[in-house]
Design a protein around this motif. Structure first.
Motif, PDB file in Angstrom:
ATOM      1  N   LYS A   1       0.836  -1.206   0.000  1.00  0.00           N
ATOM      2  CA  LYS A   1       0.000   0.000   0.000  1.00  0.00           C
ATOM      3  C   LYS A   1       0.870   1.256   0.000  1.00  0.00           C
ATOM      4  O   LYS A   1       0.574   2.233  -0.699  1.00  0.00           O
ATOM      5  CB  LYS A   1      -0.912   0.010   1.232  1.00  0.00           C
ATOM      6  CG  LYS A   1      -1.954  -1.093   1.252  1.00  0.00           C
ATOM      7  CD  LYS A   1      -2.734  -1.068   2.555  1.00  0.00           C
ATOM      8  CE  LYS A   1      -3.690  -2.248   2.668  1.00  0.00           C
ATOM      9  NZ  LYS A   1      -4.391  -2.256   3.983  1.00  0.00           N
ATOM     10  N   MET A   2       1.938   1.232   0.793  1.00  0.00           N
ATOM     11  CA  MET A   2       2.853   2.373   0.829  1.00  0.00           C
ATOM     12  C   MET A   2       3.482   2.592  -0.541  1.00  0.00           C
ATOM     13  O   MET A   2       3.593   3.726  -1.020  1.00  0.00           O
ATOM     14  CB  MET A   2       3.941   2.143   1.879  1.00  0.00           C
ATOM     15  CG  MET A   2       3.451   2.199   3.319  1.00  0.00           C
ATOM     16  SD  MET A   2       4.743   1.751   4.516  1.00  0.00           S
ATOM     17  CE  MET A   2       5.904   3.117   4.293  1.00  0.00           C
ATOM     18  N   ALA A   3       3.892   1.491  -1.166  1.00  0.00           N
ATOM     19  CA  ALA A   3       4.548   1.584  -2.472  1.00  0.00           C
ATOM     20  C   ALA A   3       3.623   2.198  -3.520  1.00  0.00           C
ATOM     21  O   ALA A   3       4.037   3.027  -4.332  1.00  0.00           O
ATOM     22  CB  ALA A   3       5.008   0.199  -2.917  1.00  0.00           C
ATOM     23  N   LYS A   4       2.362   1.794  -3.487  1.00  0.00           N
ATOM     24  CA  LYS A   4       1.399   2.321  -4.452  1.00  0.00           C
ATOM     25  C   LYS A   4       1.186   3.824  -4.279  1.00  0.00           C
ATOM     26  O   LYS A   4       0.840   4.522  -5.240  1.00  0.00           O
ATOM     27  CB  LYS A   4       0.063   1.596  -4.296  1.00  0.00           C
ATOM     28  CG  LYS A   4       0.069   0.167  -4.812  1.00  0.00           C
ATOM     29  CD  LYS A   4      -1.293  -0.475  -4.615  1.00  0.00           C
ATOM     30  CE  LYS A   4      -1.313  -1.887  -5.184  1.00  0.00           C
ATOM     31  NZ  LYS A   4      -2.638  -2.543  -4.976  1.00  0.00           N
ATOM     32  N   ALA A   5       1.387   4.311  -3.052  1.00  0.00           N
ATOM     33  CA  ALA A   5       1.137   5.727  -2.773  1.00  0.00           C
ATOM     34  C   ALA A   5       2.351   6.615  -3.026  1.00  0.00           C
ATOM     35  O   ALA A   5       2.222   7.842  -3.067  1.00  0.00           O
ATOM     36  CB  ALA A   5       0.681   5.888  -1.317  1.00  0.00           C
TER      37      ALA A   5
END
Length: 209
Positions: A111-115
């Protein structure tokens, strides 16, 4: 194959797959994203909090387990082989909990990577990229740790069944466990340092607006 073993192997596959997804998403998202008009999205903040919590709990579990593994060497030195085996058997039961938490950590990192592409500052995005990669590497080390823990259980059982054969393999397994634990702690500290730097960059960026 026992059902428990099948489930355990599926969890390992899930963790590895999640790590690969995280790394690919981080690379692709950052390379092809635009820096203009970025903000720190709520999804990044929320996932970061959850990831930090999971990592902290994992490090705590490993710290306790590593401390108890130290007791194993003491019991062996005292020829209390049964007690040593009981300690390792008890700690090896945490395998499932560690793997489950590792899966959850990997999902939060995804999720962090996608953001990351939506982060306002290029510099902050680069730091977030580096930090997230370190936590992904931490998960790989977690797999190594739990595998070494299971190996220690096997080696100790063999040694206890034939004490005259020596405990060299047991000592080697303990050394490998301690090495993996040290690397996990190192990666987690590096992650926290990177995220502190991330916060400083964002704070400076907000002051400039």
């Amino acid at each position: 194959m026992k059902i428990a073993e099948f489930v355990s192997k599926n969890k390992i596959v899930a963790i590895i797959a999640a790590i690969v997804v995280v790394l690919v998403i981080i690379f692709v998202s950052y390379v092809f994203s635009s820096a203009s008009g970025r903000i720190v999205p709520a999804s990044f903040v929320e996932a970061r909090v959850s990831a930090s919590d999971q990592a902290a709990q994992l490090v705590s579990i490993l710290s306790e387990t590593t401390g108890r593994i130290g007791e194993v060497q003491e019991r062996i030195g005292e020829y209390k082989y049964t007690q040593a085996l009981e300690i390792v058997t008890e700690e090896a039961k945490k395998d499932g909990d560690i793997r489950n938490r590792a899966v959850q950590l990997a999902l939060e990192l995804e999720k962090m990577a996608k953001a990351i592409p939506n982060i306002r500052s290029d510099q902050a995005a680069q730091v977030a990229l580096s930090a997230t990669s370190k936590e992904a590497a931490l998960i790989a080390q977690l797999l190594s740790y739990v595998n070494e823990l299971q190996d220690l259980l096997v080696q100790l059982r063999l040694a206890v069944s034939n004490p005259r054969g020596g405990f060299e393999n047991v000592n080697d397994s303990i050394a490998d466990i301690n090495k993996a634990a040290d690397e996990i702690n190192k990666l987690n500290e590096e992650y926290k340092a990177e995220m502190s730097r991330f916060d400083e960059i964002i704070a400076d960026t907000e002051k400039e607006e």
